[in-house]
Scaffold this motif. Structure first.
Motif, PDB file in Angstrom:
ATOM      1  N   MET A   1     -12.268-136.743  37.224  1.00 53.68           N
ATOM      2  CA  MET A   1     -11.295-136.249  36.252  1.00 53.68           C
ATOM      3  C   MET A   1      -9.939-136.919  36.391  1.00 53.68           C
ATOM      4  O   MET A   1      -9.270-137.201  35.420  1.00 53.68           O
ATOM      5  N   VAL A   2      -9.502-137.152  37.630  1.00 47.10           N
ATOM      6  CA  VAL A   2      -8.187-137.766  37.869  1.00 47.10           C
ATOM      7  C   VAL A   2      -8.376-139.004  38.732  1.00 47.10           C
ATOM      8  O   VAL A   2      -9.049-138.959  39.758  1.00 47.10           O
ATOM      9  N   SER A   3      -7.745-140.101  38.318  1.00 46.68           N
ATOM     10  CA  SER A   3      -7.817-141.335  39.089  1.00 46.68           C
ATOM     11  C   SER A   3      -6.412-141.923  39.199  1.00 46.68           C
ATOM     12  O   SER A   3      -5.747-142.148  38.184  1.00 46.68           O
ATOM     13  N   LEU A  50       5.965-135.618  34.675  1.00 44.62           N
ATOM     14  CA  LEU A  50       7.379-135.302  34.871  1.00 44.62           C
ATOM     15  C   LEU A  50       8.150-136.480  35.461  1.00 44.62           C
ATOM     16  O   LEU A  50       9.376-136.501  35.421  1.00 44.62           O
ATOM     17  N   GLN A  51       7.423-137.438  36.029  1.00 45.43           N
ATOM     18  CA  GLN A  51       8.029-138.641  36.596  1.00 45.43           C
ATOM     19  C   GLN A  51       7.415-139.832  35.870  1.00 45.43           C
ATOM     20  O   GLN A  51       6.273-140.218  36.131  1.00 45.43           O
ATOM     21  N   LYS A  52       8.147-140.420  34.944  1.00 44.22           N
ATOM     22  CA  LYS A  52       7.573-141.437  34.063  1.00 44.22           C
ATOM     23  C   LYS A  52       7.568-142.840  34.661  1.00 44.22           C
ATOM     24  O   LYS A  52       6.631-143.605  34.450  1.00 44.22           O
ATOM     25  N   GLU A  53       8.614-143.200  35.375  1.00 43.05           N
ATOM     26  CA  GLU A  53       8.768-144.589  35.833  1.00 43.05           C
ATOM     27  C   GLU A  53       8.033-144.815  37.150  1.00 43.05           C
ATOM     28  O   GLU A  53       8.396-144.250  38.184  1.00 43.05           O
ATOM     29  N   HIS A  54       6.996-145.622  37.096  1.00 43.39           N
ATOM     30  CA  HIS A  54       6.258-145.980  38.310  1.00 43.39           C
ATOM     31  C   HIS A  54       5.386-147.184  38.018  1.00 43.39           C
ATOM     32  O   HIS A  54       5.162-147.560  36.860  1.00 43.39           O
ATOM     33  N   ASP A  55       4.859-147.790  39.050  1.00 45.72           N
ATOM     34  CA  ASP A  55       3.871-148.862  38.926  1.00 45.72           C
ATOM     35  C   ASP A  55       2.478-148.287  39.135  1.00 45.72           C
ATOM     36  O   ASP A  55       2.299-147.245  39.762  1.00 45.72           O
ATOM     37  N   GLY A  56       1.478-149.013  38.624  1.00 45.73           N
ATOM     38  CA  GLY A  56       0.104-148.545  38.753  1.00 45.73           C
ATOM     39  C   GLY A  56      -0.292-147.651  37.595  1.00 45.73           C
ATOM     40  O   GLY A  56       0.448-147.496  36.621  1.00 45.73           O
ATOM     41  N   GLU A  57      -1.481-147.052  37.706  1.00 47.12           N
ATOM     42  CA  GLU A  57      -2.033-146.249  36.614  1.00 47.12           C
ATOM     43  C   GLU A  57      -2.435-144.862  37.088  1.00 47.12           C
ATOM     44  O   GLU A  57      -2.899-144.684  38.214  1.00 47.12           O
ATOM     45  N   ILE A  58      -2.269-143.898  36.194  1.00 50.52           N
ATOM     46  CA  ILE A  58      -2.825-142.558  36.373  1.00 50.52           C
ATOM     47  C   ILE A  58      -3.750-142.307  35.192  1.00 50.52           C
ATOM     48  O   ILE A  58      -3.329-142.395  34.035  1.00 50.52           O
ATOM     49  N   THR A  63      -9.151-141.900  30.136  1.00 48.29           N
ATOM     50  CA  THR A  63      -7.922-142.274  29.440  1.00 48.29           C
ATOM     51  C   THR A  63      -6.783-142.512  30.419  1.00 48.29           C
ATOM     52  O   THR A  63      -6.487-141.663  31.257  1.00 48.29           O
ATOM     53  N   CYS A  64      -6.153-143.668  30.311  1.00 45.66           N
ATOM     54  CA  CYS A  64      -4.947-143.938  31.089  1.00 45.66           C
ATOM     55  C   CYS A  64      -3.788-143.211  30.416  1.00 45.66           C
ATOM     56  O   CYS A  64      -3.467-143.477  29.255  1.00 45.66           O
ATOM     57  N   VAL A  65      -3.163-142.284  31.143  1.00 46.37           N
ATOM     58  CA  VAL A  65      -2.077-141.490  30.556  1.00 46.37           C
ATOM     59  C   VAL A  65      -0.708-141.939  31.034  1.00 46.37           C
ATOM     60  O   VAL A  65       0.309-141.534  30.479  1.00 46.37           O
ATOM     61  N   SER A  66      -0.689-142.792  32.065  1.00 44.75           N
ATOM     62  CA  SER A  66       0.607-143.165  32.610  1.00 44.75           C
ATOM     63  C   SER A  66       0.544-144.522  33.294  1.00 44.75           C
ATOM     64  O   SER A  66      -0.253-144.744  34.192  1.00 44.75           O
ATOM     65  N   SER A  67       1.369-145.415  32.798  1.00 45.78           N
ATOM     66  CA  SER A  67       1.537-146.735  33.399  1.00 45.78           C
ATOM     67  C   SER A  67       2.781-147.338  32.767  1.00 45.78           C
ATOM     68  O   SER A  67       3.488-146.678  31.999  1.00 45.78           O
ATOM     69  N   LYS A  68       3.062-148.590  33.054  1.00 45.38           N
ATOM     70  CA  LYS A  68       4.197-149.255  32.405  1.00 45.38           C
ATOM     71  C   LYS A  68       3.940-149.478  30.917  1.00 45.38           C
ATOM     72  O   LYS A  68       4.874-149.625  30.130  1.00 45.38           O
ATOM     73  N   ASP A  69       2.652-149.486  30.536  1.00 45.59           N
ATOM     74  CA  ASP A  69       2.292-149.798  29.148  1.00 45.59           C
ATOM     75  C   ASP A  69       2.054-148.561  28.288  1.00 45.59           C
ATOM     76  O   ASP A  69       2.111-148.638  27.066  1.00 45.59           O
ATOM     77  N   GLU A  72       1.337-140.808  27.997  1.00 42.98           N
ATOM     78  CA  GLU A  72       0.814-139.728  27.165  1.00 42.98           C
ATOM     79  C   GLU A  72       1.316-138.398  27.722  1.00 42.98           C
ATOM     80  O   GLU A  72       1.132-138.087  28.897  1.00 42.98           O
ATOM     81  N   LYS A  73       1.931-137.601  26.862  1.00 42.78           N
ATOM     82  CA  LYS A  73       2.503-136.329  27.296  1.00 42.78           C
ATOM     83  C   LYS A  73       1.448-135.259  27.499  1.00 42.78           C
ATOM     84  O   LYS A  73       1.489-134.495  28.468  1.00 42.78           O
ATOM     85  N   ASN A  74       0.478-135.176  26.596  1.00 41.99           N
ATOM     86  CA  ASN A  74      -0.542-134.131  26.661  1.00 41.99           C
ATOM     87  C   ASN A  74      -1.613-134.507  27.682  1.00 41.99           C
ATOM     88  O   ASN A  74      -2.430-135.390  27.431  1.00 41.99           O
ATOM     89  N   ARG A  75      -1.618-133.810  28.812  1.00 33.98           N
ATOM     90  CA  ARG A  75      -2.516-134.203  29.906  1.00 33.98           C
ATOM     91  C   ARG A  75      -3.472-133.100  30.344  1.00 33.98           C
ATOM     92  O   ARG A  75      -4.211-133.269  31.296  1.00 33.98           O
ATOM     93  N   GLU A  76      -3.435-131.944  29.715  1.00 40.03           N
ATOM     94  CA  GLU A  76      -4.282-130.810  30.095  1.00 40.03           C
ATOM     95  C   GLU A  76      -4.103-130.473  31.577  1.00 40.03           C
ATOM     96  O   GLU A  76      -5.066-130.291  32.322  1.00 40.03           O
ATOM     97  N   VAL A  77      -2.825-130.382  31.955  1.00 41.80           N
ATOM     98  CA  VAL A  77      -2.450-130.145  33.347  1.00 41.80           C
ATOM     99  C   VAL A  77      -1.699-128.824  33.473  1.00 41.80           C
ATOM    100  O   VAL A  77      -0.821-128.522  32.658  1.00 41.80           O
TER     101      VAL A  77
END
Length: 330
Positions: A1-3, A50-58, A63-69, A72-77
């Motif tokens: 579910m989370v990577s 809540l912390q947008k600026e980082h390297d790598g992927e979440i 679906t990649c929800v967070s990276s430099k590229d 996505e706000k809606n994360r079902e978290v």
């Protein structure tokens, strides 16, 4: 579910964590463990968005929800903060309803009622937050986090403000909740006993890196290095002179340890005589600090005994075998 892949983050010129990698499966509890300030909460905040600026992927699911590229706000978290982050000017049901602002009034009321029943806080629905106990406040915080049916539950030191008896009960309740709803849960703590008792897997962070990620049992039994062994359990460093006596060999990058529970003190005569330096009572047993009499070294050792009267003022020996010793990296 989370990577989480190659995750790194810096604040200005200060590197917080770097190249963090781990995965959380459905219904699995993963704990991020480490000393205060090691970056655990920062990782949790990034997963929550809540912390947008980082390297790598979440990534969540595929679906990649967070990276430099992409962001996505809606994360079902669902996020449970250490201080619960409840609104003091709202009562219990208003705090829960706050997370349901997109629903109609009728649907919102029905959902709040369901959550009040589910988390056994119906009798407290009209109470202000300051009128609740710590355990009740936590139930309200969890009910609010669960309001939008999250697939991922993030818990930041969720039991830190509870007394020891309530902490145990609440911990088991939360664990059963996660398993029942097959959530992917990530827990942040610096409490090793808490981590070992609740986690399917543990990631230990030190010096900005995740130095081991494994099942709780395997990490305890097979720590990768001395830091992990010393962090998770009570251990003794076995002096070189005793290693020679036991015919145990190490190289310059290794260290020999033994769990204190395996270092037994006995009146049975052998070649490893000890001299007690101090002892302290800890409820279930006594911690005994001692030195080896026939070996030249300055390292004190520790053991646990149930009955101190049975060994005081007697000639004592350390009962340890080659099989009790683990060789790990420094």
């Amino acid at each position: 579910m989370v990577s989480v892949n190659n995750f790194s983050i810096s604040f200005g010129d200060t590197k917080i964590v770097e190249n963090i990698n781990f995965e959380v499966q459905k219904g699995e509890i993963v704990t991020l463990l480490g000393k205060s300030g090691c970056g655990k909460t920062t990782i949790l905040r990034a997963i929550a968005g809540l912390q947008k600026e980082h390297d790598g992927e979440i990534c969540i699911g595929n679906t990649c929800v967070s990276s430099k590229d992409v962001y996505e706000k809606n994360r079902e978290v669902g996020y449970i903060f250490q201080d619960y982050a409840l609104f003091p000017h709202l009562n219990v049901e208003e705090n829960i309803a706050f997370a349901l602002d997109k629903l109609s009034k009728k649907d919102r009321e029905a959902k709040v009622q369901k959550l009040l029943n589910q988390f056994d806080i119906v009798d407290h629905r009209k109470k202000q937050i300051h009128q609740l106990s710590g355990g009740q406040q936590q139930r309200v915080a969890i009910a609010r986090a669960m309001a939008n049916n999250p697939k991922i539950l993030l818990l930041d030191e969720p039991f830190a403000n509870l007394d020891s008896q309530l902490r145990y009960k609440t911990k088991m309740w939360v664990k059963n909740l996660i398993k029942k709803y097959e959530l992917s849960a990530i827990l942040v703590t610096h409490d090793k006993k808490e981590a070992l008792s609740i986690s399917d897997k543990i990631g230990i962070i030190n010096n900005k890196k995740m130095i081991q990620f494994d099942t709780a049992k395997n990490m305890y039994n097979n720590p990768k290095n001395f830091y992990i062994a010393n962090f998770l359990s009570e251990i003794n460093i076995i002096p070189d002179t005793l290693l020679k006596d036991l015919d145990v060999k190490t190289n310059e990058n290794q260290i020999a340890i033994a769990y204190t529970k395996d270092c037994k003190l006995s009146t049975e005569n052998n070649s490893i005589e000890i001299e007690i330096i101090d002892y302290s009572y800890y409820g279930e047993n006594y911690e005994v600090i001692y030195k080896l009499k026939n070996f030249e070294h300055e390292q004190n050792l520790h053991s646990q005994v149930e009955n101190i009267e049975s060994i005081i003022d007697k000639t004592l020996f350390l009962n340890i075998s080659k099989d009790d010793i683990k060789i790990i990296e420094k």
